[in-house]
Design an enzyme around this catalytic site. Structure first.
Site, PDB file in Angstrom:
ATOM      1  N   ASP A  28      94.555  45.364  99.857  1.00 13.30           N
ATOM      2  CA  ASP A  28      94.205  46.688  99.335  1.00 13.30           C
ATOM      3  C   ASP A  28      95.345  47.684  99.483  1.00 13.30           C
ATOM      4  OD1 ASP A  28      93.974  46.862 102.107  1.00 13.30           O
ATOM      5  OD2 ASP A  28      92.203  48.141 102.066  1.00 13.30           O
ATOM      6  N   LYS A  64     101.376  51.120 105.344  1.00 10.33           N
ATOM      7  CA  LYS A  64     100.123  51.695 104.855  1.00 10.33           C
ATOM      8  C   LYS A  64     100.156  53.230 104.954  1.00 10.33           C
ATOM      9  CE  LYS A  64      95.243  52.056 106.143  1.00 10.33           C
ATOM     10  NZ  LYS A  64      94.129  51.468 106.913  1.00 10.33           N
ATOM     11  N   CYS A 117      92.736  52.437 101.547  1.00  9.33           N
ATOM     12  CA  CYS A 117      91.609  51.568 101.185  1.00  9.33           C
ATOM     13  C   CYS A 117      90.772  52.054 100.009  1.00  9.33           C
ATOM     14  CB  CYS A 117      90.685  51.403 102.386  1.00  9.33           C
ATOM     15  SG  CYS A 117      91.441  50.757 103.878  1.00  9.33           S
ATOM     16  N   HIS A 169      82.966  50.808 101.179  1.00  9.98           N
ATOM     17  CA  HIS A 169      83.895  51.928 101.367  1.00  9.98           C
ATOM     18  C   HIS A 169      84.045  52.818 100.137  1.00  9.98           C
ATOM     19  CE1 HIS A 169      87.827  53.216 103.640  1.00  9.98           C
ATOM     20  NE2 HIS A 169      86.820  54.061 103.796  1.00  9.98           N
TER      21      HIS A 169
END
Length: 510
Positions: free
Chosen positions: A286, A308, A73, A129
């Site tokens: 993302d 991921k 992210c 973030h």
């Protein structure tokens, strides 16, 4: 309850669309989906979870076939907003949890700061973030006129609390929802994806159209929330997917369906406000989807390898498109190489402005490529290189130094394999005579003919492998050192009236 969106094609026939003065700079909307699986959208062949609103925009825009993000992210978001590579930013190693006292460097200029110079109204909704330990690192101090959302990595979808992630302690649970610099405690019980979708619509409908408009809509969906039940959705959406027997996959599907409805409502608002004709709408994930329970989630990247947090295609090859009536080449697919850092220079080119020449951008201007289907100026993508793990793609070839201890395979999510053939991925045949990819040596793949990373051809092309490794290591040698700092217990909500805050400021928000 969020209103259900009519199919956009019907709205186009129903709503009179005002024509915007051609001299007006285009509105820009960037929508980020969080942890979206490559095969969980219809425009990539997914047929288990209907995504009609996302699909309509994609199919009537330009679908980006060879589009890459960072694998997690924080690096992706930083790269998108700065036009620079995470390794240039010192954000190559991890994500920023809420008790970590660092963030995206204040020396970096962000997209909304550039756009404000040219008269844009700039708004952010959703997940930040990129640092929160002092207010100077938070959205309204980084170029946004307004922010409604959360500063950290994730929250519960209904209570909007974060449990601190790296500390895994009930003592660290606290509210993380903000209206600019005010704690927004009045939304307990309201579903986050619907809240963010409604705020985006409100911003569009209330916008003063004498100024160009920029919206960064960074949804949490379909990222997990916090334990003990990290995957939450309104009951009506869960009921909609009762045919999916696996609980985690059903919950993921419901979360994605809510997200799709918010995209329909966003598009409806653009149409009814008259802003649609002069808006660039960008949609990107993302990173790749977390599969098979990884990160407590159940996305699908099938048939891509990995997920991921890996440099396999399933971790970095993203679902993305651009949609606009301003495109000269709509209803097409771009097969040109593109990286998430390219959005900033591409947007600046699209609005007719130039970037400073004294900043070393990793991103390149893809606007002529998108408009005229000409060759992309991008020839390579450095995926990452940190802790001995990394990857580089040059032309048709990808060199990867692997591996994590897990998530190196291919994962048909809970036995779900799309009925439809993915229109962009044809895996080819496995060659059992070639060596497996291990951590002992870099591996090489021909991504054009072998997008599923079946066949390690490093032994067949040793000089190419050596050259790519040298390029990767040279980029790493020039990278900024990681900005990471250890967790600071002073950040914990029990010291701040039960919420996360800018705890290292002299007078944090209490």
């Amino acid at each position: 309850m969020m209103s259900k969106s009519l199919p956009v094609v019907i709205l186009l026939a129903m709503i009179h669309i005002s024509v915007t003065n051609a001299a007006t700079k285009p509105n820009v909307i960037v929508v980020v989906a969080d942890d979206l699986g490559y095969t969980d959208v219809g425009f990539h062949g997914g047929d288990q979870i209907p995504t009609p609103n996302i699909d309509w925009l994609a199919k009537n825009g330009i679908i980006l076939d060879r589009y890459y993000t960072a694998k997690i992210c924080t690096p992706s978001r930083a790269s998108l907003l700065t036009g620079r590579h995470p390794m240039q930013l010192g954000l190559q190693s991890s994500v920023i949890f809420p008790s970590l006292p660092y963030g995206l460097g204040l020396n970096e200029t962000l997209l909304p700061q550039y756009l404000k110079k040219y008269g844009y109204s700039t708004h952010m909704v959703g997940k930040w973030h990129l640092g929160m330990f002092t207010r100077n690192y938070t959205p309204t101090y980084r170029g946004f006129d307004s922010h409604f959302g959360f500063w950290s990595d994730k929250t519960d979808y209904f209570s909007h609390e974060n449990s601190g992630s790296v500390v895994a302690s009930s003592n660290a649970i606290g509210l993380d929802l903000w209206e600019n610099m005010t704690v927004a405690s009045q939304y307990n019980g309201s579903y986050g994806t619907e809240l963010f979708g409604k705020r985006a619509v409100d911003l569009i409908l209330k916008h003063d159209q004498s100024k160009p408009f920029f919206l960064y809509l960074a949804h949490q969906a379909v990222h997990n929330g916090i334990s003990p039940q990290p995957l939450k959705a309104p009951q009506e959406y869960l009921d909609k997917f009762s045919f999916i027997t696996h609980d985690g996959r059903r919950r993921y599907a419901a979360m994605l369906s809510v997200l799709d409805d918010t995209i329909g409502n966003l598009t409806s608002a653009l149409l009814s406000s008259g802003m649609y004709e002069n808006t660039l709408l960008i949609f990107t994930t993302d990173n790749g989807g977390p599969v098979d329970g990884f990160s407590m989630n159940y996305a699908s990247n099938w048939p891509l390898r990995g997920c991921k947090a890996t440099n396999w295609e399933g971790g970095v090859r993203g679902a993305a498109f651009i949609h606009s009536r301003l495109l000269k080449n709509p209803r097409t697919t771009s097969h040109h190489l593109m990286h998430i850092s390219d959005w900033l220079p591409t947007i600046m080119s699209a609005i007719g402005e130039k970037l400073p020449t004294d900043i070393d951008y990793y991103g390149v201007d893809q606007w002529p490529t998108l408009q005229y289907d000409i060759a992309s100026p991008r020839k390579e993508v450095i995926h990452n290189y940190y802790g001995g793990l990394g990857a580089i793609q040059y032309g048709d070839y990808k060199l990867i130094k692997c591996c994590m201890t897990s998530m190196n395979g291919w994962y048909p999510e809970q036995k779900y394999v799309p009925t439809n053939q993915n229109p962009y991925i044809s895996c080819g045949e496995r060659n059992s005579s070639l060596p497996a990819c291990t951590k002992d040596k870099p591996c090489l793949f021909d991504i054009q003919s072998d997008p599923c990373e079946y066949n390690n051809i490093a032994s067949l092309k040793p000089q190419l492998s050596k050259w790519l490794l040298e390029k990767l290591e040279a980029f790493a040698d020039a990278a900024q050192p990681p900005r990471n700092k250890p967790s600071d217990p002073a950040a914990f909500p029990r010291f701040h009236n039960g919420h996360w805050t800018d705890w290292l400021d002299p007078e944090p928000v209490e």
